[in-house]
Design a protein around this motif. Structure first.
Motif, PDB file in Angstrom:
ATOM      1  N   LEU A 195     -52.677  70.202  37.460  1.00 18.49           N
ATOM      2  CA  LEU A 195     -51.707  70.193  36.370  1.00 18.49           C
ATOM      3  C   LEU A 195     -51.131  68.803  36.120  1.00 18.49           C
ATOM      4  N   ASN A 196     -51.124  67.942  37.141  1.00 20.98           N
ATOM      5  CA  ASN A 196     -50.511  66.612  37.016  1.00 20.98           C
ATOM      6  C   ASN A 196     -51.534  65.483  36.993  1.00 20.98           C
ATOM      7  N   SER A 197     -52.792  65.816  36.783  1.00 21.77           N
ATOM      8  CA  SER A 197     -53.847  64.798  36.805  1.00 21.77           C
ATOM      9  C   SER A 197     -53.663  63.754  35.713  1.00 21.77           C
ATOM     10  N   THR A 198     -53.181  64.171  34.550  1.00 21.46           N
ATOM     11  CA  THR A 198     -52.968  63.230  33.454  1.00 21.46           C
ATOM     12  C   THR A 198     -51.824  62.270  33.770  1.00 21.46           C
ATOM     13  N   LYS A 199     -50.769  62.820  34.340  1.00 24.54           N
ATOM     14  CA  LYS A 199     -49.586  62.016  34.636  1.00 24.54           C
ATOM     15  C   LYS A 199     -49.861  60.949  35.675  1.00 24.54           C
ATOM     16  N   TYR A 200     -50.645  61.295  36.717  1.00 22.60           N
ATOM     17  CA  TYR A 200     -50.859  60.367  37.818  1.00 22.60           C
ATOM     18  C   TYR A 200     -52.264  59.768  37.826  1.00 22.60           C
ATOM     19  N   GLY A 201     -53.069  60.103  36.848  1.00 24.61           N
ATOM     20  CA  GLY A 201     -54.345  59.436  36.629  1.00 24.61           C
ATOM     21  C   GLY A 201     -55.241  59.283  37.840  1.00 24.61           C
TER      22      GLY A 201
END
Length: 307
Positions: A295-301
């Motif tokens: 779910l947070n892959s975009t935020k933390y790249g």
């Protein structure tokens, strides 16, 4: 305490040494109306988890062993002869075994989690391994002489594998840093509690160095003035500040926007910086770390690629 466990070990070995003895023991179990269907197991003296399995079962049959003393004269004779034998297990021996069982269970449960792929994800390894180390250190300070001596022996074996920071796989700590419930602060606390100050500082520095190196390896991030500059900033930066005909208002605006753009470059936070400074997630048993990173892959790249 060690002698007590050894006496129980000898009693189990006696019963398991022949079919006739085992049958006699089963008759004692029936007479004492012990309903457990567990089978006696003999431990390997150098393996704590096998000692746990032996005691965990054998304690249930204490009354059967006590009756066997009456029903089988050879039982008492054999356990009373020889240099290492000092008679049958006493009530004190059985009490010591019950007292020591919870401590052995720590090793047994950890062995299951670490060695069984169905029980553990990699972020739990550090807590299991160093959790045992911290518990052993606490037991070493016990006022109980038996537990104190046993804990010192455990610590000797534990330190053989985990006291040398140059031999520790640093990924044990990295995966714990990537647990959003704990992160780097928690890992540093574990290290501080597990090693002396000099070794702890060295190990923390190594962990941070590897963490940053991994992030750089996976990251395609390049420092630019701004990933998506605002329209106002873009226009201001296109103004030629060397133009002598430029009015004062436009000149001042362009100079200021140029400074702000440079400041953003200097103060730019990487995805790793953002992750480490963001609040930790609530620590609960139902937390799904793999789903969280998805779910947070975009935020933390790039950091999510390591996780």
């Amino acid at each position: 305490m060690e002698d007590s466990i050894f006496q129980i070990h000898l009693a189990v070995r006696y019963v398991r040494s022949s079919p006739a003895r085992l049958q006699k023991f089963k008759e004692c179990v029936t007479k004492e109306k012990i309903e457990s269907k567990a089978q006696l197991v003999l431990d390997v003296e150098t393996r704590w988890n096998s000692t746990y399995l032996m005691l965990e079962v054998t304690i249930k049959f204490q009354k059967a062993f006590e009756l066997l003393e009456i029903e089988d004269s050879k039982y008492s004779d054999e356990l009373s002869s020889g240099e290492r034998f000092r008679g049958l297990p006493t009530c004190i021996d059985w009490e010591y075994a019950r007292y020591f069982l919870p401590f052995l269970k720590v090793f047994y449960d950890t062995t299951l989690r670490v060695s069984g792929s169905l029980y553990v994800t990699s972020n739990a390894y550090m807590q299991d391994i160093f959790g045992i180390g911290l518990k052993i250190s606490k037991w070493c300070r016990s006022v109980d002489p038996g537990l104190h001596i046993m804990a010192l022996r455990m610590k000797g074996k534990y330190d053989k594998y985990w006291s040398n920071i140059d031999n520790i796989n640093l990924m044990l700590f990295i995966v714990e840093v990537l647990d959003p419930r704990h992160k780097l602060e928690y890992v540093n606390w574990v290290i501080n509690e597990s090693f002396d100050m000099v070794l702890a500082d060295r190990l923390k520095a190594k962990v941070k160095e590897v963490l940053v190196a991994l992030f750089k390896q996976y990251s395609s991030f390049k420092v630019v003035l701004s990933a998506q500059p605002s329209e106002q900033t873009r226009v201001a930066m296109e103004i030629d500040v060397d133009d002598v005909d430029l009015d004062n208002e436009e000149f001042m605006k362009a100079m200021y926007q140029e400074k702000q753009a440079r400041k953003k470059v200097v103060n730019h936070k990487t995805e790793l910086d953002k992750y480490l400074t963001d609040d930790c997630e609530d620590d609960n048993k139902s937390f799904n770390i793999l789903q969280w990173w998805k779910l947070n892959s975009t935020k933390y790249g790039a950091l999510s690629m390591i996780a």
